[in-house]
Motif scaffolding. Sequence first.
Motif, PDB file in Angstrom:
ATOM      1  N   LEU A  33      45.101  36.851  36.722  1.00 25.24           N
ATOM      2  CA  LEU A  33      46.171  36.281  35.912  1.00 25.24           C
ATOM      3  C   LEU A  33      45.703  36.002  34.486  1.00 25.24           C
ATOM      4  CD1 LEU A  33      47.772  33.814  38.485  1.00 25.24           C
ATOM      5  CD2 LEU A  33      48.683  35.995  37.702  1.00 25.24           C
ATOM      6  N   LYS A  34      44.456  35.565  34.331  1.00 21.66           N
ATOM      7  CA  LYS A  34      43.934  35.348  32.983  1.00 21.66           C
ATOM      8  C   LYS A  34      43.883  36.650  32.195  1.00 21.66           C
ATOM      9  CE  LYS A  34      41.056  31.346  34.184  1.00 21.66           C
ATOM     10  NZ  LYS A  34      39.668  30.823  34.268  1.00 21.66           N
ATOM     11  N   GLN A  35      43.399  37.724  32.849  1.00 21.24           N
ATOM     12  CA  GLN A  35      43.326  39.015  32.168  1.00 21.24           C
ATOM     13  C   GLN A  35      44.719  39.562  31.882  1.00 21.24           C
ATOM     14  OE1 GLN A  35      40.597  40.277  31.054  1.00 21.24           O
ATOM     15  NE2 GLN A  35      41.536  42.137  30.222  1.00 21.24           N
ATOM     16  N   ALA A  36      45.660  39.342  32.794  1.00 23.39           N
ATOM     17  CA  ALA A  36      47.033  39.792  32.554  1.00 23.39           C
ATOM     18  C   ALA A  36      47.643  39.083  31.353  1.00 23.39           C
ATOM     19  CB  ALA A  36      47.876  39.543  33.807  1.00 23.39           C
ATOM     20  N   LYS A  37      47.303  37.828  31.152  1.00 25.05           N
ATOM     21  CA  LYS A  37      47.800  37.112  29.978  1.00 25.05           C
ATOM     22  C   LYS A  37      47.206  37.683  28.701  1.00 25.05           C
ATOM     23  CE  LYS A  37      48.381  32.458  28.122  1.00 25.05           C
ATOM     24  NZ  LYS A  37      48.105  30.997  28.336  1.00 25.05           N
ATOM     25  N   LEU A  38      45.910  38.056  28.742  1.00 22.92           N
ATOM     26  CA  LEU A  38      45.287  38.667  27.570  1.00 22.92           C
ATOM     27  C   LEU A  38      45.900  40.023  27.253  1.00 22.92           C
ATOM     28  CD1 LEU A  38      41.525  37.815  28.205  1.00 22.92           C
ATOM     29  CD2 LEU A  38      43.116  36.673  26.663  1.00 22.92           C
ATOM     30  N   GLU A  39      46.292  40.764  28.286  1.00 20.52           N
ATOM     31  CA  GLU A  39      46.915  42.075  28.087  1.00 20.52           C
ATOM     32  C   GLU A  39      48.402  41.963  27.754  1.00 20.52           C
ATOM     33  OE1 GLU A  39      45.450  44.932  28.034  1.00 20.52           O
ATOM     34  OE2 GLU A  39      43.447  44.399  28.766  1.00 20.52           O
ATOM     35  N   LYS A  40      48.911  40.728  27.657  1.00 19.05           N
ATOM     36  CA  LYS A  40      50.303  40.461  27.286  1.00 19.05           C
ATOM     37  C   LYS A  40      51.288  41.037  28.297  1.00 19.05           C
ATOM     38  CE  LYS A  40      49.252  40.216  22.360  1.00 19.05           C
ATOM     39  NZ  LYS A  40      49.594  40.681  21.006  1.00 19.05           N
ATOM     40  N   CYS A  41      50.916  40.922  29.574  1.00 26.46           N
ATOM     41  CA  CYS A  41      51.813  41.407  30.631  1.00 26.46           C
ATOM     42  C   CYS A  41      53.050  40.528  30.773  1.00 26.46           C
ATOM     43  CB  CYS A  41      51.068  41.463  31.970  1.00 26.46           C
ATOM     44  SG  CYS A  41      49.719  42.647  32.010  1.00 26.46           S
ATOM     45  N   PHE A  42      52.973  39.273  30.349  1.00 26.32           N
ATOM     46  CA  PHE A  42      54.109  38.377  30.457  1.00 26.32           C
ATOM     47  C   PHE A  42      55.032  38.466  29.247  1.00 26.32           C
ATOM     48  CE2 PHE A  42      50.419  36.296  32.546  1.00 26.32           C
ATOM     49  CZ  PHE A  42      50.842  36.463  33.857  1.00 26.32           C
TER      50      PHE A  42
END
Length: 267
Positions: free
Chosen positions: A122-131
């Motif tokens: 989830l932390k990496q997904a936030k960095l990749e701007k998945c949200f």
Amino acid sequence: MTVIIKLPEKKLWETICKESEYPEKPPKDKDEIEYINYDPSVHHPAFYGHLHVHVDPHDNLAADFDPSISHPACIGYYLIDIPETQAELSPPPAPDKKTCLPRVFVEFYILPILEPALIEMLKQAKLEKCFERKKTRFNACDYLTEYLYKKNPNHTERENMKLDDIPFVKEWLKTHPRPQLPKSLLWTEDEAAVVIQSHWRGYLDRRTSEIQELRQWQREWHEERHGQGIKGIINNFWNNKMPNWQRSTPSDLEEISSTATSPDIPT
């Protein structure tokens, strides 16, 4: 019970602000005192480390007070020492993997390993701007696969391995190749900005009159050199092979074509 507290001396700027807000009321004197409610069980250190119960003050409790063993702030309260914390219980034994229920197996063996991986994912997904975007290059399953494979405590040599270097991933990709991702997902924002800006600058440069004149000159020079471009090359080829082909009728051309493809004529 009340206690008298001396108010701190106010600063000059605060006094001026008060006078401007309420000019009809005179400012308070710096030696003015104020009475507030006081609860010794909350404010006095004599109660630290004890459980206390307030007693109904219908009797004369001060008559039985002994200052050698207690504090005057404790009058009207019963104090009880806080019991010592019990020693932490040892964790229950691990259930048998072969005989325990599926729910117990998941809670005891899988979740303690999977939960940290999900948090990092989830932390990496936030960095990749998945949200923030509908499509990104981030693949949650790929990240979990690589993370769990690298963090296996039984294999410390996997810290620097990538997803494509994992043996079972290589075997899977041989029979199930993935389509190449578009560059809009592979490029970062900075890389995409550089490419877009370079193409836009090139388009603006090609629109200038000097560049248009140069391109027109190059086109005319190429046509003169190669005989009117590709059309001139084709005409020269057929003029050499068939000098009178431009004067031939469509029926003559069909006859020549059928003769050229006849199996009786050696090639």
